[in-house]
Scaffold this active site. Structure first.
Site, PDB file in Angstrom:
ATOM      1  CB  THR A  48      -0.956   0.046   1.208  1.00 56.11           C
ATOM      2  OG1 THR A  48      -1.720   1.255   1.165  1.00 56.11           O
ATOM      3  CG2 THR A  48      -0.209   0.007   2.531  1.00 56.11           C
ATOM      4  N   GLY A  49       0.365   2.292  -0.595  1.00 55.24           N
ATOM      5  CA  GLY A  49       1.071   3.564  -0.551  1.00 55.24           C
ATOM      6  C   GLY A  49       0.431   4.497   0.464  1.00 55.24           C
ATOM      7  CD  GLU A  84      -7.408   1.395 -13.790  1.00 53.94           C
ATOM      8  OE1 GLU A  84      -8.591   1.717 -13.865  1.00 53.94           O
ATOM      9  OE2 GLU A  84      -6.671   1.136 -14.770  1.00 53.94           O
ATOM     10  CG  ASP A 135      -9.865  -2.347  -1.607  1.00 51.81           C
ATOM     11  OD1 ASP A 135      -9.183  -1.336  -1.900  1.00 51.81           O
ATOM     12  OD2 ASP A 135     -11.037  -2.487  -1.979  1.00 51.81           O
ATOM     13  CG  PHE A 165      -5.974   7.239   7.065  1.00 55.59           C
ATOM     14  CD1 PHE A 165      -5.683   6.354   8.088  1.00 55.59           C
ATOM     15  CD2 PHE A 165      -6.610   6.750   5.933  1.00 55.59           C
ATOM     16  CE1 PHE A 165      -6.020   5.006   7.978  1.00 55.59           C
ATOM     17  CE2 PHE A 165      -6.949   5.401   5.811  1.00 55.59           C
ATOM     18  CZ  PHE A 165      -6.652   4.531   6.842  1.00 55.59           C
ATOM     19  CG  ASP A 209      -9.764   7.654  10.878  1.00 54.29           C
ATOM     20  OD1 ASP A 209     -10.592   6.744  10.667  1.00 54.29           O
ATOM     21  OD2 ASP A 209      -8.540   7.445  10.980  1.00 54.29           O
TER      22      ASP A 209
HETATM   23  O1  LIG Z   1      -9.490   3.472   8.833  1.00 56.26           O
HETATM   24  C1  LIG Z   1      -9.942   4.281   8.020  1.00 56.26           C
HETATM   25  N1  LIG Z   1     -10.241   5.539   8.384  1.00 56.26           N
HETATM   26  C2  LIG Z   1     -10.720   6.468   7.534  1.00 56.26           C
HETATM   27  N2  LIG Z   1     -10.920   6.259   6.252  1.00 56.26           N
HETATM   28  C3  LIG Z   1     -10.663   5.002   5.805  1.00 56.26           C
HETATM   29  C4  LIG Z   1     -10.180   3.982   6.651  1.00 56.26           C
HETATM   30  N3  LIG Z   1     -10.033   2.858   5.929  1.00 56.26           N
HETATM   31  C5  LIG Z   1     -10.383   3.169   4.685  1.00 56.26           C
HETATM   32  N4  LIG Z   1     -10.777   4.468   4.603  1.00 56.26           N
HETATM   33  C6  LIG Z   1     -11.190   5.211   3.404  1.00 56.26           C
HETATM   34  O2  LIG Z   1     -11.394   4.316   2.363  1.00 56.26           O
HETATM   35  C7  LIG Z   1     -10.373   4.478   1.354  1.00 56.26           C
HETATM   36  C8  LIG Z   1      -9.911   3.089   1.001  1.00 56.26           C
HETATM   37  O3  LIG Z   1      -9.130   3.174  -0.091  1.00 56.26           O
HETATM   38  P1  LIG Z   1      -8.384   1.928  -0.727  1.00 56.26           P
HETATM   39  O4  LIG Z   1      -8.329   0.835   0.258  1.00 56.26           O
HETATM   40  O5  LIG Z   1      -9.002   1.586  -2.022  1.00 56.26           O
HETATM   41  O6  LIG Z   1      -6.985   2.499  -1.135  1.00 56.26           O
HETATM   42  P2  LIG Z   1      -5.842   3.403  -0.549  1.00 56.26           P
HETATM   43  O7  LIG Z   1      -4.992   2.471   0.220  1.00 56.26           O
HETATM   44  O8  LIG Z   1      -5.195   3.838  -1.813  1.00 56.26           O
HETATM   45  O9  LIG Z   1      -6.410   4.536   0.244  1.00 56.26           O
HETATM   46  C9  LIG Z   1      -9.273   5.324   1.986  1.00 56.26           C
HETATM   47  O10 LIG Z   1      -8.609   6.100   1.067  1.00 56.26           O
HETATM   48  C10 LIG Z   1     -10.070   6.148   2.985  1.00 56.26           C
HETATM   49  O11 LIG Z   1     -10.631   7.255   2.327  1.00 56.26           O
HETATM   50 MG   LIG Z   2     -10.131   0.396  -2.962  1.00 57.75          MG
END
Ligand SMILES: O=c1[nH]cnc2c1ncn2[C@@H]1O[C@H](COP(=O)(O)OP(=O)(O)O)[C@@H](O)[C@H]1O
Ligand SMILES: [Mg+2]
Length: 219
Positions: free
Chosen positions: A22-23, A52, A81, A161, A164
């Site tokens: 993950t980034g 993607e 994810d 982040f 939250d």
């Molecule tokens: O623990 C969390 N707190 C707040 N937002 C979350 C949390 N987990 C996931 N999210 C939201 O859901 C998105 C999930 O994104 P995804 O898992 O596709 O990719 P990412 O690792 O590039 O962010 C996050 O960018 C965030 O906006």
């Molecule tokens: Mg996703």
């Protein structure tokens, strides 16, 4: 992508080093803290780019990310994810949480969510996380965690982040952004998924867990 159980490398084997695929800096911090007890060496992506997210589910997207990194590096890789599912928005943004409303930052996505929820009395929402640990031969383990709560009408707190600052877990008075990472981990979707992974590996039960769930080989 076709996932079907065909055996292969045993889950629950000693994993010496794992790439965290993950980034997202917030996720990296939470994963490192949650798996500290396992004595695994966790490494970053280096220069690798993630594929993607073309899947329709968290499971598919987590497997896409973990498998592509495991295949590219020849090392086990772990991906998360996750997303926020809002009852009044019929489960939106869900798997599209990272690009909700095509807004480019956490702050703008939070503002957009608040706008979509304006004058909405039903504030129920849940976070979902699916964590996949993929081995280079294509075997995967999958763990899911969820947490229910409500969305506030304005942000509270500075830590964490994503969404939250808007999310108040049921039975608690502080948002995830007002909690320490330890407090958040004990309650959160990702904390729960990672705890299941940690317990499965610590107790040597990973293989049983894997056989009962959607584990499989990438064809
Ligand atoms: O623990 C969390 N707190 C707040 N937002 C979350 C949390 N987990 C996931 N999210 C939201 O859901 C998105 C999930 O994104 P995804 O898992 O596709 O990719 P990412 O690792 O590039 O962010 C996050 O960018 C965030 O906006
Ligand atoms: Mg996703």
């Amino acid at each position: 992508m076709l996932l079907a159980y065909t055996g292969g490398m045993e889950a629950g084997q000693k994993v010496e080093s794992v790439i965290v695929a993950t980034g997202n800096a917030g996720k990296i911090r939470e994963i490192e803290e949650a798996l500290g007890g396992l004595n695994w060496q966790l490494d970053g992506l280096g220069g690798l780019t993630l594929p993607e997210e073309t899947g329709a589910t968290y499971e598919e997207n987590a497997a896409l990310k973990a498998c592509s990194v495991a295949l590219a590096t020849g090392r086990p890789a772990l991906a998360d994810d996750s997303g926020l599912e809002v009852a009044a928005l019929n489960g939106e943004p869900g798997v599209y949480s990272a690009r909700f409303g095509n807004r480019p930052s956490d702050l703008e996505r939070n503002l957009y969510l608040l706008e979509r929820m304006r004058n909405q009395p039903d504030r129920r929402a849940k976070f979902v996380s699916v964590v996949v640990l993929a081995y280079p031969d294509g075997v995967v383990e999958e763990y899911r965690g969820e947490v229910a709560g409500v969305l506030l009408e304005g942000p509270r707190g500075e830590s964490g982040f994503g969404y939250d600052p808007l999310f108040l877990p049921d039975g608690h008075e502080r948002t995830f952004a007002e909690m320490t990472t330890e407090e958040k981990r004990a309650l959160s979707h990702r904390g729960r998924a990672l705890e299941a992974l940690r317990l499965a590996h610590q107790s040597g039960q990973a293989r049983q867990h894997y056989q009962g769930k959607a584990g499989g080989r990438l064809e």
